[in-house]
Design an enzyme around this catalytic site. Sequence first.
Site, mmCIF file in Angstrom:
data_model
loop_
_atom_site.group_PDB
_atom_site.id
_atom_site.type_symbol
_atom_site.label_atom_id
_atom_site.label_comp_id
_atom_site.label_asym_id
_atom_site.label_seq_id
_atom_site.Cartn_x
_atom_site.Cartn_y
_atom_site.Cartn_z
ATOM 1 N N GLU A 105 40.219 50.119 43.487
ATOM 2 C CA GLU A 105 40.550 48.821 42.893
ATOM 3 C C GLU A 105 40.632 48.860 41.370
ATOM 4 O OE1 GLU A 105 41.423 47.133 45.212
ATOM 5 O OE2 GLU A 105 40.115 47.509 46.914
ATOM 6 N N GLU B 182 43.923 40.134 54.876
ATOM 7 C CA GLU B 182 42.974 41.220 54.594
ATOM 8 C C GLU B 182 41.748 40.627 53.924
ATOM 9 O OE1 GLU B 182 44.429 44.397 52.180
ATOM 10 O OE2 GLU B 182 46.189 44.733 53.437
#
Length: 257
Positions: free
Chosen positions: A55, A44
């Site tokens: 995040e 990824e």
Amino acid sequence: MSNIRKAFEGGKAFIPFITCGDPSLEITEQLVYAMEEAGADLIELGIPFSDPTAEGPVIQEANVRALSGGVTTDKVFDMVRKIRRKSSIPMVFMTYANVVFSYGTDRFMKTAKEVGMDGLILPDVPYEEKEEFDSVAKTYGLDLISLIAPTSEDRISMIAKDASGFVYCVSSLGVTGVRSSITTDIGAMVKLVKAAKDIPCAVGFGISTPEQAKKMADLSDGAIVGSAIVKICAKYGTNCIPYVKEYVASMKKALRS
């Protein structure tokens, strides 16, 4: 068979995440080769964004470093072109709707496919709003990866029926980051997905140790690790490649055991 499916053909898949351009795009390119050599099955690549809502602080800081180093979506595309001359490892982008929008959804998907990407993860796009991106991705033969969270419950089979590539099972609520323990019933989530569609499921968010990776992979088709790797990149900077390689090898070894 799609390139993404191939990642799950050889047993449990190990899927590392790195932020493109942290510490530099040259290092990111070398990290891809090193992680592939260490046994990664699918990679990824995070396209940095100024407001990465899914995040935790580790990847947020990596985004800031990459952006202040001048990383742009076009530069990331150029890097992928270089990687594809040497490697055919399955790769997906992880980024945010805004990045795709501002680039132009059609232009983004078309370029991503042209440079050799296999799919895309957009963690801030809920299932209900997926269609505007998914239809364009399908046009160009890219898999838009669906995420299911512990709170998806009755929506899991609906999301799974429509999924392509693999299903990203989010192990815990909140943002990405290292967790000391994962309490979600991953096995139950995976069963619901498999009942709806024959598609690989990989578990991410919170995995950092070989033991956690093995435990999650035992319940699914693979483990995804981001923050723990990004931490290594932050700690060692331009010298991070051998450390990341060693870490990925230890994680893959745990999945094989």
